[in-house]
Motif scaffolding. Structure first.
Motif, PDB file in Angstrom:
ATOM      1  N   UNK A  26       0.792  -1.182   0.073  1.00 39.26           N
ATOM      2  CA  UNK A  26      -0.028   0.045  -0.175  1.00 39.26           C
ATOM      3  C   UNK A  26       0.739   1.310  -0.070  1.00 39.26           C
ATOM      4  N   UNK A  27       0.379   2.220  -0.648  1.00 37.94           N
ATOM      5  CA  UNK A  27       1.176   3.740  -0.642  1.00 37.94           C
ATOM      6  C   UNK A  27       0.664   4.382   0.407  1.00 37.94           C
ATOM      7  N   UNK A  28       1.589   5.512   0.751  1.00 36.79           N
ATOM      8  CA  UNK A  28       1.439   6.378   1.935  1.00 36.79           C
ATOM      9  C   UNK A  28      -0.026   6.891   1.825  1.00 36.79           C
ATOM     10  N   UNK A  29      -0.424   7.222   0.646  1.00 37.03           N
ATOM     11  CA  UNK A  29      -1.915   7.974   0.534  1.00 37.03           C
ATOM     12  C   UNK A  29      -3.034   7.136   1.158  1.00 37.03           C
ATOM     13  N   UNK A  30      -2.810   5.774   0.754  1.00 34.88           N
ATOM     14  CA  UNK A  30      -3.849   4.700   1.088  1.00 34.88           C
ATOM     15  C   UNK A  30      -3.596   4.364   2.691  1.00 34.88           C
ATOM     16  N   UNK A  67      -9.908   1.159  -5.777  1.00 34.75           N
ATOM     17  CA  UNK A  67      -9.239   1.698  -6.826  1.00 34.75           C
ATOM     18  C   UNK A  67      -7.830   1.117  -6.736  1.00 34.75           C
ATOM     19  N   UNK A  68      -7.236   1.235  -5.610  1.00 33.91           N
ATOM     20  CA  UNK A  68      -5.868   0.571  -5.595  1.00 33.91           C
ATOM     21  C   UNK A  68      -5.905  -0.825  -5.762  1.00 33.91           C
ATOM     22  N   UNK A  69      -6.883  -1.522  -5.415  1.00 30.56           N
ATOM     23  CA  UNK A  69      -6.687  -3.078  -5.512  1.00 30.56           C
ATOM     24  C   UNK A  69      -6.969  -3.301  -7.165  1.00 30.56           C
ATOM     25  N   UNK A  70      -8.037  -2.545  -7.817  1.00 27.53           N
ATOM     26  CA  UNK A  70      -8.109  -2.767  -9.200  1.00 27.53           C
ATOM     27  C   UNK A  70      -7.026  -2.401  -9.960  1.00 27.53           C
ATOM     28  N   UNK A  71      -6.247  -1.324  -9.518  1.00 29.94           N
ATOM     29  CA  UNK A  71      -4.919  -0.950 -10.203  1.00 29.94           C
ATOM     30  C   UNK A  71      -4.153  -2.236  -9.959  1.00 29.94           C
ATOM     31  N   UNK A  72      -3.691  -2.865  -8.825  1.00 27.44           N
ATOM     32  CA  UNK A  72      -2.900  -3.873  -8.602  1.00 27.44           C
ATOM     33  C   UNK A  72      -3.324  -5.182  -9.647  1.00 27.44           C
ATOM     34  N   UNK A  73      -4.354  -5.353  -9.478  1.00 31.35           N
ATOM     35  CA  UNK A  73      -5.141  -6.599 -10.389  1.00 31.35           C
ATOM     36  C   UNK A  73      -4.742  -6.133 -11.858  1.00 31.35           C
ATOM     37  N   UNK A  74      -5.178  -5.071 -12.069  1.00 39.01           N
ATOM     38  CA  UNK A  74      -4.871  -4.816 -13.669  1.00 39.01           C
ATOM     39  C   UNK A  74      -3.201  -4.824 -14.034  1.00 39.01           C
TER      40      UNK A  74
END
Length: 133
Positions: free
Chosen positions: A1-5, A42-49
């Motif tokens: 996870x990034x800092x923003x998340x 959105x973060x999870x979708x980006x990782x899966x993409x």
């Protein structure tokens, strides 16, 4: 996870604590939760993409991700009977769980479940509760 998340999740936990103490309104807390949930999705979708796009070059990471999603929990720990006895055998556990969940439909609740459902305001109004056949 990034800092923003991580900051969003931390802010959500802090908002929950403040809501429980009565320092912020329910609506404000819900908005914070929705924003955190959207960011996580959105973060999870980006990782899966990224995994799907790079599957040709990074098969190992893709299959590790897929296998982590497929894992299920098959072990059920020991249970307590209403009499206070400990259940360790699988068949006894299955029967105890079946009896417990069936009691919701038959109306034969244990003292614990009766205590829990009394506060829910269930009213059957001249109708028999459903039974399990």
């Amino acid at each position: 996870m990034n800092k923003e998340l991580l900051d969003k999740v931390k802010h959500k936990k802090e908002a929950y604590r403040r809501w429980k103490q009565g320092q912020i309104a329910w609506e404000e807390y819900r908005e914070i939760v929705r924003a955190a949930r959207d960011h996580i999705r959105k973060a999870k979708a980006l990782i899966e993409l990224n995994l799907a796009r790079d599957v040709k070059g990074k098969k190992k990471s893709f299959y590790r991700y897929v296998s982590d999603k497929r894992k299920t929990r098959e072990y059920v720990g020991p249970l307590w009977k209403e009499t206070g006895d400990l259940i360790t055998q699988d068949m006894e556990k299955a029967e105890a769980l079946n009896d417990f969940f069936a009691s919701v439909f038959t109306g034969k609740c244990s003292s614990h479940t009766t205590h829990v459902t009394e506060g829910k305001g269930r009213v059957w109004k001249n109708a028999e509760p459903p039974t399990v056949g």
